[in-house]
Design an enzyme around this catalytic site. Structure first.
Site, PDB file in Angstrom:
ATOM      1  N   ASP A 173     -18.536 -10.784  18.525  1.00 21.83           N
ATOM      2  CA  ASP A 173     -18.884 -10.268  19.538  1.00 21.83           C
ATOM      3  C   ASP A 173     -18.405 -10.388  20.924  1.00 21.83           C
ATOM      4  O   ASP A 173     -18.005 -10.033  21.865  1.00 21.83           O
ATOM      5  CB  ASP A 173     -20.503 -10.214  19.791  1.00 21.83           C
ATOM      6  CG  ASP A 173     -21.196  -8.968  18.927  1.00 21.83           C
ATOM      7  OD1 ASP A 173     -22.302  -8.942  18.723  1.00 21.83           O
ATOM      8  OD2 ASP A 173     -20.309  -8.278  18.096  1.00 21.83           O
TER       9      ASP A 173
ATOM     10  N   SER B 286      -7.958   8.150  -5.437  1.00 19.29           N
ATOM     11  CA  SER B 286      -7.020   8.246  -4.662  1.00 19.29           C
ATOM     12  C   SER B 286      -5.438   8.182  -5.757  1.00 19.29           C
ATOM     13  O   SER B 286      -5.818   8.495  -6.846  1.00 19.29           O
ATOM     14  CB  SER B 286      -6.650   6.920  -3.716  1.00 19.29           C
ATOM     15  OG  SER B 286      -6.658   5.791  -4.505  1.00 19.29           O
ATOM     16  N   LEU B 287      -4.403   8.396  -5.151  1.00 19.26           N
ATOM     17  CA  LEU B 287      -3.158   8.713  -5.944  1.00 19.26           C
ATOM     18  C   LEU B 287      -2.113   7.440  -5.818  1.00 19.26           C
ATOM     19  O   LEU B 287      -2.326   6.730  -4.781  1.00 19.26           O
ATOM     20  CB  LEU B 287      -2.364   9.809  -5.367  1.00 19.26           C
ATOM     21  CG  LEU B 287      -3.160  11.003  -5.618  1.00 19.26           C
ATOM     22  CD1 LEU B 287      -2.342  12.121  -4.515  1.00 19.26           C
ATOM     23  CD2 LEU B 287      -3.089  11.510  -7.073  1.00 19.26           C
TER      24      LEU B 287
ATOM     25  N   ARG C 284     -15.057  11.294   1.309  1.00 17.78           N
ATOM     26  CA  ARG C 284     -14.595  10.396   0.134  1.00 17.78           C
ATOM     27  C   ARG C 284     -15.227   9.049   0.120  1.00 17.78           C
ATOM     28  O   ARG C 284     -15.658   8.353  -0.823  1.00 17.78           O
ATOM     29  CB  ARG C 284     -13.109  10.038   0.143  1.00 17.78           C
ATOM     30  CG  ARG C 284     -12.505   9.272  -0.874  1.00 17.78           C
ATOM     31  CD  ARG C 284     -10.840   9.443  -0.908  1.00 17.78           C
ATOM     32  NE  ARG C 284     -10.609   8.444  -2.044  1.00 17.78           N
ATOM     33  CZ  ARG C 284     -10.329   7.167  -1.956  1.00 17.78           C
ATOM     34  NH1 ARG C 284     -10.626   6.576  -0.615  1.00 17.78           N
ATOM     35  NH2 ARG C 284      -9.942   6.551  -2.619  1.00 17.78           N
TER      36      ARG C 284
ATOM     37  N   GLU D 123      -8.301  18.925   0.887  1.00 17.83           N
ATOM     38  CA  GLU D 123      -8.305  18.203   2.308  1.00 17.83           C
ATOM     39  C   GLU D 123      -8.552  18.907   3.431  1.00 17.83           C
ATOM     40  O   GLU D 123      -8.261  20.094   3.510  1.00 17.83           O
ATOM     41  CB  GLU D 123      -6.773  17.948   2.214  1.00 17.83           C
ATOM     42  CG  GLU D 123      -6.135  16.637   2.931  1.00 17.83           C
ATOM     43  CD  GLU D 123      -6.244  15.328   2.148  1.00 17.83           C
ATOM     44  OE1 GLU D 123      -7.035  15.346   1.228  1.00 17.83           O
ATOM     45  OE2 GLU D 123      -6.095  14.326   2.784  1.00 17.83           O
TER      46      GLU D 123
ATOM     47  N   LYS E 215       1.531  16.548 -10.613  1.00 17.60           N
ATOM     48  CA  LYS E 215       0.220  16.329 -11.487  1.00 17.60           C
ATOM     49  C   LYS E 215       0.576  16.849 -12.969  1.00 17.60           C
ATOM     50  O   LYS E 215       1.250  17.809 -13.003  1.00 17.60           O
ATOM     51  CB  LYS E 215      -1.306  17.200 -10.928  1.00 17.60           C
ATOM     52  CG  LYS E 215      -1.544  16.747  -9.569  1.00 17.60           C
ATOM     53  CD  LYS E 215      -2.646  17.739  -8.886  1.00 17.60           C
ATOM     54  CE  LYS E 215      -2.948  17.244  -7.748  1.00 17.60           C
ATOM     55  NZ  LYS E 215      -3.746  18.054  -6.939  1.00 17.60           N
TER      56      LYS E 215
ATOM     57  N   LYS F  10       5.939   9.920  -1.901  1.00 17.82           N
ATOM     58  CA  LYS F  10       5.937   9.885  -0.361  1.00 17.82           C
ATOM     59  C   LYS F  10       7.353  10.012   0.228  1.00 17.82           C
ATOM     60  O   LYS F  10       8.385   9.584  -0.226  1.00 17.82           O
ATOM     61  CB  LYS F  10       5.363   8.275   0.116  1.00 17.82           C
ATOM     62  CG  LYS F  10       4.118   7.864  -0.497  1.00 17.82           C
ATOM     63  CD  LYS F  10       2.908   8.786  -0.029  1.00 17.82           C
ATOM     64  CE  LYS F  10       2.417   8.771   1.336  1.00 17.82           C
ATOM     65  NZ  LYS F  10       1.638   7.547   1.579  1.00 17.82           N
TER      66      LYS F  10
ATOM     67  N   CYS G 255      -1.369 -26.777   9.334  1.00  8.79           N
ATOM     68  CA  CYS G 255      -2.257 -25.886   9.703  1.00  8.79           C
ATOM     69  C   CYS G 255      -2.658 -25.682  11.147  1.00  8.79           C
ATOM     70  O   CYS G 255      -3.341 -26.767  11.632  1.00  8.79           O
ATOM     71  CB  CYS G 255      -3.486 -25.787   8.900  1.00  8.79           C
ATOM     72  SG  CYS G 255      -4.586 -24.718   9.091  1.00  8.79           S
TER      73      CYS G 255
ATOM     74  N   CYS H  83      -6.651 -26.414  11.207  1.00 10.39           N
ATOM     75  CA  CYS H  83      -7.486 -27.638  10.895  1.00 10.39           C
ATOM     76  C   CYS H  83      -6.594 -28.972  11.071  1.00 10.39           C
ATOM     77  O   CYS H  83      -6.981 -30.168  10.875  1.00 10.39           O
ATOM     78  CB  CYS H  83      -8.062 -27.610   9.646  1.00 10.39           C
ATOM     79  SG  CYS H  83      -7.038 -27.744   8.371  1.00 10.39           S
TER      80      CYS H  83
ATOM     81  N   CYS I  37      -2.104 -23.919   3.651  1.00  8.59           N
ATOM     82  CA  CYS I  37      -2.986 -25.167   4.249  1.00  8.59           C
ATOM     83  C   CYS I  37      -3.793 -25.934   3.212  1.00  8.59           C
ATOM     84  O   CYS I  37      -4.139 -25.435   2.281  1.00  8.59           O
ATOM     85  CB  CYS I  37      -4.083 -24.707   5.288  1.00  8.59           C
ATOM     86  SG  CYS I  37      -5.581 -25.809   5.488  1.00  8.59           S
TER      87      CYS I  37
ATOM     88  N   CYS J 224     -10.917 -26.694   6.184  1.00  8.93           N
ATOM     89  CA  CYS J 224     -10.364 -25.898   7.185  1.00  8.93           C
ATOM     90  C   CYS J 224     -11.205 -24.764   7.435  1.00  8.93           C
ATOM     91  O   CYS J 224     -11.737 -23.950   6.582  1.00  8.93           O
ATOM     92  CB  CYS J 224      -8.910 -25.349   6.662  1.00  8.93           C
ATOM     93  SG  CYS J 224      -8.256 -24.019   7.554  1.00  8.93           S
TER      94      CYS J 224
END
Ligand code: IVH
Length: 708
Positions: free
Chosen positions: A43, A92-93, A149, A184, A300, A324, A429, A432, A447, A453
């Site tokens: 925050d 999902s695909l 979903r 969709e 499909k 895609k 690291c 740390c 690390c 750490c």
């Protein structure tokens, strides 16, 4: 980095860049907090960013962005919508990126179905719409529920909003008694531009792309606002149904059209992979002229009985794949390189970029994967990007693949300034100060501080309380960060979570009296924590965040050992080099040397084991539920398949055995109950004979499982 500069020293150009970065970071933080319930910054850090943003705006008022974070009043809060459990998971695909991937997809399915290479499988092909999926439930032809979903298992109830979408019928004629239609929700290009123009004139938020606009519009608290948004809907699938209404994917979609839904007119069927590819190329050419965003093609299996045989993996159907389109790319400059420390100590370099829009989304960071990736050579000296290294100040080409963090596809050395220097990857690291080491053959530097750490400890705690792990309401990543650094009520390791209430009682200032807390919120937190003291063995094992032990592996191990005590006893024996025990562990299909090594490391004496032991003392661990499969002759039996199966593939046999409650092992041991041997079975069958394990052939196997 610019952002640490005193604001009064910022040039106008720097201020402009920083405002864009801040807008993006605050927007991401809002999303993580409100929508994903998974805040990644504290925050305090959030407030700091917001204040700095405002201060820069005050100094450079003409640079204030139209959708400045200063004008936002937080985003739509997802808890405002009731949760809906999907009876049938919303899947999902899996993705494919090349023609080769599609060829292997087709080959894989045929193999699974035991078809010969020359036989054809029929597929439907249709555009993959870039919107958000919605499930709409009709009972006796009446719309009763619409849900998003969500995580696939639990979504949000958006019924009233969905009812405002003109393309979603409220009643259906001649439909099955129960029908969940899935598809969709999207916004067309023209409608999107008109909507944004209206937003500008109303001084309201401008949407980055149609997908965001559709998502934001569907998840409005006030359905009257949703009604004003030009949302549309394509139906392409279904969930729960009371009866089959078609025998093929294609005819099912035609039926949905008859029931009154819009379905994609570009859907076609094909028998050959070459034709799927031709279709893909054809649609890719049409992409720019379509009125809606698409990001690929979905193939499909057409026959629904074949779909049923192929079934599902954890989150995706085996019978479908998304091919895609190539991702959009853009050039931009690297402003700095930051190193983040993950749960297992991996040092992950991230490039902070000059913000740039790619595919409608502003991108301001990209992954640099690991040390070798930056240097341009892998650990055996093979060049990456022709050996071009990456430096701060370099111009790089980036692309977005799905929703994951953007990646770099190219670097332009011609634009490099002479004074630029190679990036020195840290060998300690940054969090740390412990040595950061690379194991032989591993590209990742880690690390070595383990739980010392703070970054690793925090990440492990965040994993411990994450949704698939303990999932404690009111104790998310944000609260973990807060308690981690708390002086009076610290949470430094998982066990501390369960002692928090007791420790609070002895503190002079109680949690309920602190700023931001109250009687109710503190009591709720303690109650939520206490309710998780009883925990499933598999969930606990996953929650520990042991390297290479993900959700599936944890389930696998739990299913094998059944109780935590069995498991710990076995780990102790494996650690003490009891070969029979190690063999048993390695005989579990899905367990290999790498995982075993990691388990041994976690359960060897040291801080990690001590921390686990302290945790376990606080918990009551439930045994793995023994699968009750009524009348299954193979329930809880350990089965090994070997040799060639002729009537089904090994995968199909394995899945059907597991569905009947059996466990499938990869090798024969004294624990094996049954070996199914086909022609060509060799050493495994021999070993089974030696050990006196029952051996049957494929026909016997089929009659055994068909007797159910
Ligand atoms: S079929 C069980 N078809 O893509 C199969 N999904 O990446 C369910 N999507 O969550 C999906 N267009 O939101 C299917 N023509 C199409 C699609 C489509 C877009 C979305 C859907 C899904 C996501 C998976």
């Amino acid at each position: 980095m610019i952002r640490n500069k005193n604001i009064l020293d910022l040039s106008e150009y720097e201020a402009e860049i920083e405002l864009k970065i801040l807008a993006k970071e605050l927007k991401d933080a809002d999303k993580d907090y409100h929508e994903l319930n998974d805040p990644k910054i504290s925050d305090a850090e959030y407030d700091r960013l917001k204040v700095r943003n405002k201060e820069i705006e005050d100094l450079f008022p003409h640079l204030k962005l139209i959708n400045s974070p200063s004008d936002q009043i937080g985003s739509t809060v997802s808890n405002a919508f009731a949760k809906v459990v999907h009876e049938v998971k919303m899947m999902s695909l899996s993705n494919a990126f090349s023609e080769d991937d599609i060829v292997s997809f087709d080959e894989r399915l045929k193999k699974y179905l035991n078809m010969s290479g020359s036989q054809n499988l029929e597929y439907t092909a249709e555009p993959k719409i870039d919107g958000l999926s919605l499930s709409i439930r009709y009972e006796d032809g009446r719309l009763v529920l619409a849900s998003t979903r969500g995580d696939g298992s639990v979504g949000e109830n958006v019924t009233e909003n969905a009812k405002t979408i003109a393309e979603i019928p409220h009643t259906l004629m001649n439909a099955p008694k129960l029908l969940e239609v899935r598809g969709e929700v999207y916004i067309g290009h023209k409608d999107f531009n008109d909507l944004n123009a209206r937003q500008v004139s109303a001084g309201a938020k401008v949407f980055a792309n149609p997908r965001n606009a559709a998502a934001g519009s569907l998840r409005q608290l006030d359905p009257l606002i949703t009604k004003k948004r030009p949302l549309r809907f394509f139906a392409y699938s279904w969930g729960s149904i009371s009866e089959q209404f078609a025998s093929s994917q294609y005819s099912a979609i035609s039926k949905l059209a008859e029931f009154g839904f819009s379905t994609n007119p570009l859907t076609e069927t094909f028998q050959k992979v070459e034709d799927l590819i031709k279709y893909y190329e054809k649609i890719e050419k049409q992409r720019a002229s379509l009125d809606y965003d698409i990001d690929g093609i979905v193939y499909k299996v057409n026959n629904l009985e074949t779909q049923r045989r192929l079934g599902f993996r954890t989150t995706t159907p085996r019978w479908a794949i998304a091919h895609k389109f190539a991702a959009e790319k853009a050039w931009t400059q690297i402003l700095s390189i930051e190193i983040q420390i993950g749960r297992t100590g991996a040092l992950s370099p991230v490039a902070r970029l000059l913000p740039v829009t790619v595919g409608g989304v502003v991108v301001s960071n990209a992954t640099l994967h690991n040390e070798d990736y930056i240097s341009g050579f892998d650990n055996v000296g093979k060049p990456i990007r022709d050996g071009k290294d990456i430096r701060i100040g370099d111009w790089v080409q980036i692309y977005r693949a799905g929703d994951v963090i953007p990646k770099i596809s190219n670097v332009d050395h011609s634009k490099r300034e002479e004074k630029s220097e190679r990036f020195e990857f840290p060998t300690v690291c940054p969090e740390c100060g412990s040595a950061a080491l690379r194991e032989v053959g591993d590209a990742v530097r880690r690390c070595s501080g383990g739980l010392i750490c703070p970054a690793q400890a925090i990440e492990r705690l965040k994993h411990f309380v994450s949704r698939k792990a303990l999932d404690i309401e009111g104790l998310g990543a944000k609260q973990i960060e807060m308690f981690f650094n708390d002086l009076d009520l610290s949470i430094r390791e998982p066990a501390d979570i369960f002692t928090i209430q007791e420790r609070d009682e002895t503190n002079p200032v109680k949690l309920k009296d602190r700023l931001g807390w109250g009687e109710k919120s503190a009591a709720n937190l303690f109650e939520a924590i206490n309710s998780k003291k009883e925990i499933d063995f598999a969930v606990l094992l996953f929650s520990l965040g042991i390297r290479h032990v993900g959700e599936t592996a944890a389930k696998l191990l739990a299913a094998h050992y059944l109780t935590w005590n069995n498991f710990i006893t076995s780990m102790e024996r494996v650690r003490n080099s009891k070969t029979d025990e190690l063999e048993k562990l390695l005989s579990i299909d899905g367990v290999g040397n790498v995982m075993v090594h990691s388990l041994v490391e976690a359960f060897s004496p040291g801080p990690q084991r001590t921390s686990i032991e302290r945790l376990v003392k606080q918990l009551s661990i439930k045994d793995f539920p023994v699968h009750e499969v009524s009348d299954s002759p193979i329930a809880n039996k350990i089965i090994v398949f070997t040799g060639k199966l002729e009537r089904m593939s090994r995968d199909e046999a394995k899945v059907s055995a597991e569905q009947l409650g059996a466990k499938v092992a990869g090798s024969v041991s004294s624990n094996t109950d049954l070996v199914v041997a086909g022609p060509g079975a060799g050493s495994k069958a021999k070993k089974a004979t030696e050990l006196g394990v029952e051996i049957i052939n494929e026909d016997d196997w089929l009659s055994l499982v068909e007797k159910r």
